[in-house]
Design a protein around this motif. Structure first.
Motif, PDB file in Angstrom:
ATOM      1  N   GLN A 115       8.120   6.688  20.616  1.00  0.00           N
ATOM      2  CA  GLN A 115       9.205   6.597  21.772  1.00  0.00           C
ATOM      3  C   GLN A 115      10.743   7.254  21.132  1.00  0.00           C
ATOM      4  O   GLN A 115      11.775   7.219  22.277  1.00  0.00           O
ATOM      5  CB  GLN A 115      10.350   4.921  21.601  1.00  0.00           C
ATOM      6  CG  GLN A 115       8.853   4.538  22.453  1.00  0.00           C
ATOM      7  CD  GLN A 115       9.688   2.479  21.846  1.00  0.00           C
ATOM      8  OE1 GLN A 115      10.046   1.610  21.117  1.00  0.00           O
ATOM      9  NE2 GLN A 115       9.666   1.965  22.792  1.00  0.00           N
ATOM     10  N   ILE A 116      10.193   7.224  19.810  1.00  0.00           N
ATOM     11  CA  ILE A 116      11.793   7.739  18.811  1.00  0.00           C
ATOM     12  C   ILE A 116      10.750   9.268  18.965  1.00  0.00           C
ATOM     13  O   ILE A 116      12.053  10.384  18.074  1.00  0.00           O
ATOM     14  CB  ILE A 116      12.278   7.754  17.566  1.00  0.00           C
ATOM     15  CG1 ILE A 116      10.592   7.186  16.616  1.00  0.00           C
ATOM     16  CG2 ILE A 116      12.640   6.271  18.025  1.00  0.00           C
ATOM     17  CD1 ILE A 116      10.824   8.431  15.737  1.00  0.00           C
ATOM     18  N   ALA A 117      10.022  10.087  19.181  1.00  0.00           N
ATOM     19  CA  ALA A 117       8.978  11.393  18.378  1.00  0.00           C
ATOM     20  C   ALA A 117      10.135  12.861  18.858  1.00  0.00           C
ATOM     21  O   ALA A 117      10.124  13.327  17.745  1.00  0.00           O
ATOM     22  CB  ALA A 117       8.244  11.202  18.483  1.00  0.00           C
ATOM     23  N   SER A 118      11.017  12.469  20.008  1.00  0.00           N
ATOM     24  CA  SER A 118      12.117  13.482  20.421  1.00  0.00           C
ATOM     25  C   SER A 118      13.359  13.425  19.334  1.00  0.00           C
ATOM     26  O   SER A 118      13.820  14.423  19.206  1.00  0.00           O
ATOM     27  CB  SER A 118      12.065  13.829  21.492  1.00  0.00           C
ATOM     28  OG  SER A 118      13.556  12.250  22.270  1.00  0.00           O
ATOM     29  N   LYS A 119      13.368  12.464  18.832  1.00  0.00           N
ATOM     30  CA  LYS A 119      14.797  11.800  18.163  1.00  0.00           C
ATOM     31  C   LYS A 119      14.637  12.320  16.616  1.00  0.00           C
ATOM     32  O   LYS A 119      15.500  12.322  16.051  1.00  0.00           O
ATOM     33  CB  LYS A 119      15.819  10.235  18.406  1.00  0.00           C
ATOM     34  CG  LYS A 119      15.350  10.127  19.412  1.00  0.00           C
ATOM     35  CD  LYS A 119      16.345   9.202  20.112  1.00  0.00           C
ATOM     36  CE  LYS A 119      16.499   8.863  21.524  1.00  0.00           C
ATOM     37  NZ  LYS A 119      17.461   7.777  21.284  1.00  0.00           N
ATOM     38  N   VAL A 120      13.757  12.272  15.968  1.00  0.00           N
ATOM     39  CA  VAL A 120      13.139  13.255  14.403  1.00  0.00           C
ATOM     40  C   VAL A 120      12.564  14.250  14.101  1.00  0.00           C
ATOM     41  O   VAL A 120      12.384  14.267  15.455  1.00  0.00           O
ATOM     42  CB  VAL A 120      12.509  11.840  13.898  1.00  0.00           C
ATOM     43  CG1 VAL A 120      13.500  10.380  13.906  1.00  0.00           C
ATOM     44  CG2 VAL A 120      11.613  11.181  14.403  1.00  0.00           C
ATOM     45  N   HIS A 121      13.412  14.549  12.607  1.00  0.00           N
ATOM     46  CA  HIS A 121      11.648  15.587  12.594  1.00  0.00           C
ATOM     47  C   HIS A 121      10.552  15.539  12.392  1.00  0.00           C
ATOM     48  O   HIS A 121      10.284  14.099  12.119  1.00  0.00           O
ATOM     49  CB  HIS A 121      12.718  16.405  11.532  1.00  0.00           C
ATOM     50  CG  HIS A 121      12.415  17.430  10.975  1.00  0.00           C
ATOM     51  ND1 HIS A 121      10.935  17.780  10.046  1.00  0.00           N
ATOM     52  CD2 HIS A 121      12.637  18.719  10.922  1.00  0.00           C
ATOM     53  CE1 HIS A 121      10.655  19.254  10.488  1.00  0.00           C
ATOM     54  NE2 HIS A 121      11.856  19.864  10.678  1.00  0.00           N
ATOM     55  N   PRO A 122      10.126  16.553  12.769  1.00  0.00           N
ATOM     56  CA  PRO A 122       8.626  16.237  12.450  1.00  0.00           C
ATOM     57  C   PRO A 122       7.799  15.397  11.296  1.00  0.00           C
ATOM     58  O   PRO A 122       6.922  14.629  11.458  1.00  0.00           O
ATOM     59  CB  PRO A 122       8.043  17.394  12.984  1.00  0.00           C
ATOM     60  CG  PRO A 122       8.839  18.314  13.791  1.00  0.00           C
ATOM     61  CD  PRO A 122       9.764  17.972  13.606  1.00  0.00           C
ATOM     62  N   ASN A 123       8.553  16.203  10.513  1.00  0.00           N
ATOM     63  CA  ASN A 123       8.275  15.377   8.558  1.00  0.00           C
ATOM     64  C   ASN A 123       8.046  14.378   8.282  1.00  0.00           C
ATOM     65  O   ASN A 123       7.436  13.459   8.315  1.00  0.00           O
ATOM     66  CB  ASN A 123       8.701  16.950   7.999  1.00  0.00           C
ATOM     67  CG  ASN A 123       8.353  18.015   7.922  1.00  0.00           C
ATOM     68  OD1 ASN A 123       7.315  18.618   8.291  1.00  0.00           O
ATOM     69  ND2 ASN A 123       8.666  19.051   8.098  1.00  0.00           N
ATOM     70  N   VAL A 124       9.389  13.600   9.464  1.00  0.00           N
ATOM     71  CA  VAL A 124       9.591  12.617   8.988  1.00  0.00           C
ATOM     72  C   VAL A 124       9.502  11.620  10.024  1.00  0.00           C
ATOM     73  O   VAL A 124       8.093  10.591   9.373  1.00  0.00           O
ATOM     74  CB  VAL A 124      11.471  11.907   9.610  1.00  0.00           C
ATOM     75  CG1 VAL A 124      11.623  10.709   9.668  1.00  0.00           C
ATOM     76  CG2 VAL A 124      12.023  12.773   8.757  1.00  0.00           C
ATOM     77  N   TYR A 125       8.649  12.020  11.395  1.00  0.00           N
ATOM     78  CA  TYR A 125       7.651  11.348  12.429  1.00  0.00           C
ATOM     79  C   TYR A 125       7.148  11.015  11.077  1.00  0.00           C
ATOM     80  O   TYR A 125       5.659   9.829  11.678  1.00  0.00           O
ATOM     81  CB  TYR A 125       7.775  11.770  13.009  1.00  0.00           C
ATOM     82  CG  TYR A 125       6.937  11.397  14.941  1.00  0.00           C
ATOM     83  CD1 TYR A 125       8.112  10.532  15.254  1.00  0.00           C
ATOM     84  CD2 TYR A 125       5.377  10.964  14.911  1.00  0.00           C
ATOM     85  CE1 TYR A 125       6.851   9.832  16.501  1.00  0.00           C
ATOM     86  CE2 TYR A 125       5.157  11.273  16.066  1.00  0.00           C
ATOM     87  CZ  TYR A 125       5.388  10.510  16.360  1.00  0.00           C
ATOM     88  OH  TYR A 125       4.509   9.201  17.879  1.00  0.00           O
ATOM     89  N   ASN A 126       6.019  12.212  11.133  1.00  0.00           N
ATOM     90  CA  ASN A 126       4.853  12.070  10.660  1.00  0.00           C
ATOM     91  C   ASN A 126       4.662  11.059   8.993  1.00  0.00           C
ATOM     92  O   ASN A 126       3.389  10.508   9.321  1.00  0.00           O
ATOM     93  CB  ASN A 126       4.158  13.709  11.039  1.00  0.00           C
ATOM     94  CG  ASN A 126       3.908  14.101  12.008  1.00  0.00           C
ATOM     95  OD1 ASN A 126       3.466  13.214  12.799  1.00  0.00           O
ATOM     96  ND2 ASN A 126       4.281  15.700  11.776  1.00  0.00           N
ATOM     97  N   ARG A 127       5.757  11.189   8.698  1.00  0.00           N
ATOM     98  CA  ARG A 127       5.431  10.670   7.127  1.00  0.00           C
ATOM     99  C   ARG A 127       5.620   9.421   7.259  1.00  0.00           C
ATOM    100  O   ARG A 127       5.591   8.077   6.222  1.00  0.00           O
ATOM    101  CB  ARG A 127       6.849  11.484   6.066  1.00  0.00           C
ATOM    102  CG  ARG A 127       6.615  11.255   4.700  1.00  0.00           C
ATOM    103  CD  ARG A 127       7.450  12.117   3.969  1.00  0.00           C
ATOM    104  NE  ARG A 127       7.255  11.365   3.160  1.00  0.00           N
ATOM    105  CZ  ARG A 127       8.184  11.624   1.906  1.00  0.00           C
ATOM    106  NH1 ARG A 127       9.346  12.304   1.844  1.00  0.00           N
ATOM    107  NH2 ARG A 127       7.532  10.874   0.375  1.00  0.00           N
ATOM    108  N   TYR A 128       6.583   8.598   8.290  1.00  0.00           N
ATOM    109  CA  TYR A 128       7.263   7.047   8.106  1.00  0.00           C
ATOM    110  C   TYR A 128       5.949   6.384   9.418  1.00  0.00           C
ATOM    111  O   TYR A 128       6.284   7.419  10.501  1.00  0.00           O
ATOM    112  CB  TYR A 128       7.740   7.544   8.576  1.00  0.00           C
ATOM    113  CG  TYR A 128       8.675   7.541   6.928  1.00  0.00           C
ATOM    114  CD1 TYR A 128       9.232   6.775   5.454  1.00  0.00           C
ATOM    115  CD2 TYR A 128       9.705   8.728   7.158  1.00  0.00           C
ATOM    116  CE1 TYR A 128       9.369   7.258   4.696  1.00  0.00           C
ATOM    117  CE2 TYR A 128       9.891   9.508   5.656  1.00  0.00           C
ATOM    118  CZ  TYR A 128      10.225   8.830   4.762  1.00  0.00           C
ATOM    119  OH  TYR A 128      10.715   9.256   3.209  1.00  0.00           O
ATOM    120  N   GLU A 129       6.081   5.178   9.543  1.00  0.00           N
ATOM    121  CA  GLU A 129       4.999   4.269  10.589  1.00  0.00           C
ATOM    122  C   GLU A 129       6.246   3.610  10.635  1.00  0.00           C
ATOM    123  O   GLU A 129       6.069   3.110  12.086  1.00  0.00           O
ATOM    124  CB  GLU A 129       4.068   3.871   9.691  1.00  0.00           C
ATOM    125  CG  GLU A 129       2.601   4.159   9.554  1.00  0.00           C
ATOM    126  CD  GLU A 129       2.646   5.493  10.595  1.00  0.00           C
ATOM    127  OE1 GLU A 129       2.292   4.495  11.840  1.00  0.00           O
ATOM    128  OE2 GLU A 129       1.571   6.491  10.387  1.00  0.00           O
TER     129      GLU A 129
END
Length: 161
Positions: A115-129
């Protein structure tokens, strides 16, 4: 507006807004309004049964009576927070990073991080659950390095998740 799950609510004087942010970081209900004058803030604190926090030592001589006030000595926001924690025996762990610092409302946990994939940097998205959102402003939060740094600055324990 939903209140913090703590027994104390605060109204912050104009000169202590950084302290107000720190109280919100701890999960406390901390309000301020830069458009109101000091006497209006005091009246609002009384009506809303909030603790008025200020550094103004001349409250009793210049303003309406305050139901409950804390007059802080330090000009340093971190030291001010320590004064309040000590004086009020505040819980610094149970609701740490549970409120939006901007809106003063409890954060919602994101059930599906897609749901928030487009709202955070890809590195942040991949690093945190685990991510959180503010129901008012839709800001996305996560407990990254900034959380550890803030905890270190405030002298409090880092949250486990």
């Amino acid at each position: 507006m939903e209140l913090a799950p703590h027994k104390y609510s605060f109204l912050i004087d104009h000169m202590l807004i950084k302290l107000g942010n720190y109280l919100r970081i701890l999960g406390y209900d901390a309000q301020w309004d830069t458009t109101l004058r000091t006497h209006e803030l005091i009246l609002l604190a009384n009506v809303q049964n909030r603790i008025f926090i200020t550094r103004n030592t001349r409250l009793a001589h210049q303003y309406p009576a305050v139901n409950h006030a804390l007059i802080l000595r330090s000009s340093n926001p971190v030291e001010q927070l320590m004064e309040i924690i000590s004086e009020m025996q505040l819980d610094t762990k149970s609701f740490l990073f549970s409120k939006c610092v901007k809106c003063n409302v409890m954060l919602d946990i994101v059930s599906d991080k897609k749901q928030i994939a487009s709202k955070v940097h890809p590195n942040v998205y991949n690093r945190y659950e685990t991510f959180y959102t503010c129901p008012e402003c839709s800001t996305v939060f996560w407990k990254g390095g900034h959380v550890r740094n803030t905890c270190r600055k405030l002298g409090i324990s880092t949250p486990s998740d």
